[in-house]
Design a protein around this motif. Structure first.
Motif, PDB file in Angstrom:
ATOM      1  N   VAL A 145      67.805   3.529  60.900  1.00 14.60           N
ATOM      2  CA  VAL A 145      67.781   2.084  60.705  1.00 14.60           C
ATOM      3  C   VAL A 145      68.613   1.728  59.480  1.00 14.60           C
ATOM      4  CG1 VAL A 145      66.354   0.020  60.483  1.00 14.60           C
ATOM      5  CG2 VAL A 145      65.408   2.076  61.577  1.00 14.60           C
ATOM      6  N   LYS A 146      69.591   0.860  59.671  1.00  9.60           N
ATOM      7  CA  LYS A 146      70.376   0.326  58.559  1.00  9.60           C
ATOM      8  C   LYS A 146      69.852  -1.070  58.261  1.00  9.60           C
ATOM      9  CE  LYS A 146      75.161  -0.811  57.276  1.00  9.60           C
ATOM     10  NZ  LYS A 146      76.563  -0.866  57.768  1.00  9.60           N
TER      11      LYS A 146
ATOM     12  N   GLU B 184      66.558  -0.783  41.861  1.00  9.10           N
ATOM     13  CA  GLU B 184      66.364  -2.021  42.619  1.00  9.10           C
ATOM     14  C   GLU B 184      66.872  -1.869  44.051  1.00  9.10           C
ATOM     15  OE1 GLU B 184      64.868  -4.865  41.632  1.00  9.10           O
ATOM     16  OE2 GLU B 184      64.321  -3.848  39.796  1.00  9.10           O
ATOM     17  N   LEU B 185      66.028  -2.197  45.024  1.00  7.79           N
ATOM     18  CA  LEU B 185      66.453  -2.181  46.415  1.00  7.79           C
ATOM     19  C   LEU B 185      67.144  -3.510  46.729  1.00  7.79           C
ATOM     20  CD1 LEU B 185      63.482  -0.515  48.296  1.00  7.79           C
ATOM     21  CD2 LEU B 185      65.600   0.494  47.529  1.00  7.79           C
ATOM     22  N   SER B 186      68.380  -3.659  46.261  1.00  4.98           N
ATOM     23  CA  SER B 186      69.081  -4.929  46.386  1.00  4.98           C
ATOM     24  C   SER B 186      70.345  -4.792  47.214  1.00  4.98           C
ATOM     25  CB  SER B 186      69.439  -5.448  44.988  1.00  4.98           C
ATOM     26  OG  SER B 186      70.239  -4.499  44.301  1.00  4.98           O
ATOM     27  N   LYS B 187      70.505  -3.615  47.867  1.00  6.28           N
ATOM     28  CA  LYS B 187      71.738  -3.373  48.601  1.00  6.28           C
ATOM     29  C   LYS B 187      71.411  -2.981  50.038  1.00  6.28           C
ATOM     30  CE  LYS B 187      72.760  -0.328  45.510  1.00  6.28           C
ATOM     31  NZ  LYS B 187      73.459   0.722  44.743  1.00  6.28           N
ATOM     32  N   THR B 188      72.239  -2.114  50.580  1.00  2.58           N
ATOM     33  CA  THR B 188      72.074  -1.669  51.957  1.00  2.58           C
ATOM     34  C   THR B 188      71.535  -0.246  51.966  1.00  2.58           C
ATOM     35  OG1 THR B 188      73.959  -3.026  52.581  1.00  2.58           O
ATOM     36  CG2 THR B 188      73.262  -1.353  54.158  1.00  2.58           C
ATOM     37  N   PHE B 189      70.617   0.013  52.889  1.00  2.00           N
ATOM     38  CA  PHE B 189      69.984   1.324  52.950  1.00  2.00           C
ATOM     39  C   PHE B 189      69.881   1.831  54.377  1.00  2.00           C
ATOM     40  CE2 PHE B 189      68.873  -0.437  48.947  1.00  2.00           C
ATOM     41  CZ  PHE B 189      68.929   0.643  48.088  1.00  2.00           C
TER      42      PHE B 189
ATOM     43  N   LEU C 138      70.047  -0.513  64.450  1.00  2.67           N
ATOM     44  CA  LEU C 138      68.934   0.389  64.738  1.00  2.67           C
ATOM     45  C   LEU C 138      69.317   1.273  65.912  1.00  2.67           C
ATOM     46  CD1 LEU C 138      65.170  -0.492  64.856  1.00  2.67           C
ATOM     47  CD2 LEU C 138      66.186   0.918  66.652  1.00  2.67           C
ATOM     48  N   GLU C 139      69.183   2.576  65.713  1.00  2.00           N
ATOM     49  CA  GLU C 139      69.471   3.551  66.765  1.00  2.00           C
ATOM     50  C   GLU C 139      68.251   4.439  66.944  1.00  2.00           C
ATOM     51  OE1 GLU C 139      73.979   4.643  65.620  1.00  2.00           O
ATOM     52  OE2 GLU C 139      72.571   4.242  64.002  1.00  2.00           O
ATOM     53  N   GLN C 140      67.950   4.806  68.192  1.00  2.00           N
ATOM     54  CA  GLN C 140      66.762   5.602  68.451  1.00  2.00           C
ATOM     55  C   GLN C 140      66.970   6.495  69.662  1.00  2.00           C
ATOM     56  OE1 GLN C 140      64.547   1.843  69.480  1.00  2.00           O
ATOM     57  NE2 GLN C 140      63.686   3.179  71.086  1.00  2.00           N
TER      58      GLN C 140
END
Length: 288
Positions: free
Chosen positions: A53-54, A3-8, A38-40
């Motif tokens: 990207v967090k 489950e994508l229910s947290k931080t990625f 977001l860093e780029q």
């Protein structure tokens, strides 16, 4: 993960072109994800683009497979090398050491103090010297002595341990053996070495003695990815300390141990937080 229910963390590297950020952020917004950082960076020399990207996953992205299915067309459109990382999963790092324990001890302390979020499933050494401190920390210790006759077999055992322990990274914490070309290739991009000089100066053995002989005023430590070219892999982190004419080579060695420990641990942390991107012979580092 299911489950994508947290931080990625989403990491992206691709040719630099118009519309990358807009497409990525629009996709995440449309899927209900909340971007927290977001860093780029677009490199004008290599023409490569790098992005980290967090985000907090939204309910519309229920599984990792679904994320890949939905994001896949964007990745293909921009020729992306992308990967989704579970922010809360601790990377697994196998450490290798010989007789000098300062970098190893520093890492063990940081992990025990929860200042470095990694798991250490094993420590490998060509000597027995560090067994006590490692096993006191409850970590398996593997003694793989190396000589000219058994080097290939011992490196094969190391790769078996990497596979068995599902290691994400191998850290050479003053492991005083030159890895073979085949092993360097097998561990490409997932093996970090700490070299006790400010590379590219003073490669190879006894760099502090080389520095002392040249009368340098700064000494340092360098953490870099391991490649088949000795001490020439892409640099991740460096630090220096000022020295003077009154100091012996042994004084420099003692000062250098502190530098090495800090540089090595920070490089491990940067890699494990998915902040390091290979850019040819160099790296792009997104700071904390």
């Amino acid at each position: 993960m299911s489950e994508l229910s947290k931080t990625f963390i989403l990491t992206i590297a691709c040719p630099d072109t118009f519309g990358i950020v807009a497409n990525v952020t629009s996709f995440l917004a449309d899927e209900g994800a909340f971007v927290t950082k977001l860093e780029q960076f677009g490199d004008p020399e290599s023409k490569r683009f790098f992005m980290r990207v967090k985000f907090e996953a939204g309910r519309a992205l229920r599984t990792e497979a679904e994320f890949a299915e939905k994001f896949g067309p964007i990745g293909e459109r921009f020729s992306m090398e992308w990967k989704l990382h579970d922010y809360f999963r601790k990377p697994r790092v196998i450490l290798m050491v010989s007789k000098f324990g300062h970098c190893l001890n520093d890492i063990l302390h940081r992990v025990a103090s929860n200042n470095l979020r990694i798991d250490i499933p094993a420590v490998v050494s060509n000597h027995e010297d560090m067994r006590g401190i490692v096993e006191w920390n409850g970590i398996p210790y593997y003694h793989l002595p190396v000589n000219n006759e058994n080097k290939q077999a011992q490196e094969a055992k190391l790769l078996e341990l990497v596979s068995e322990h599902k290691a994400d990274l191998v850290g050479l914490a003053r492991y005083m053996q030159v890895l073979s070309t085949d092993l360097c290739r097998a561990l490409e991009g997932r093996c970090i070495n700490i070299h006790h000089s400010f590379l590219p100066s003073f490669k190879g053995a006894k760099p502090y003695h080389q520095a002392h002989k040249r009368g340098v005023k700064l000494i340092g430590g360098t953490a870099h990815y391991v490649t088949a070219d000795l001490d020439e892999g892409p640099i991740i982190h460096q630090a220096v300390e000022r020295v003077d004419h009154t100091m012996t080579a042994e004084d420099m060695v003692e000062i250098g141990r502190d530098i090495e420990s800090v540089v090595f641990s920070r490089a491990i942390q940067m890699h494990c937080e998915h902040r390091v991107f290979r850019n040819g012979s160099k790296t792009v580092i997104f700071r904390r």
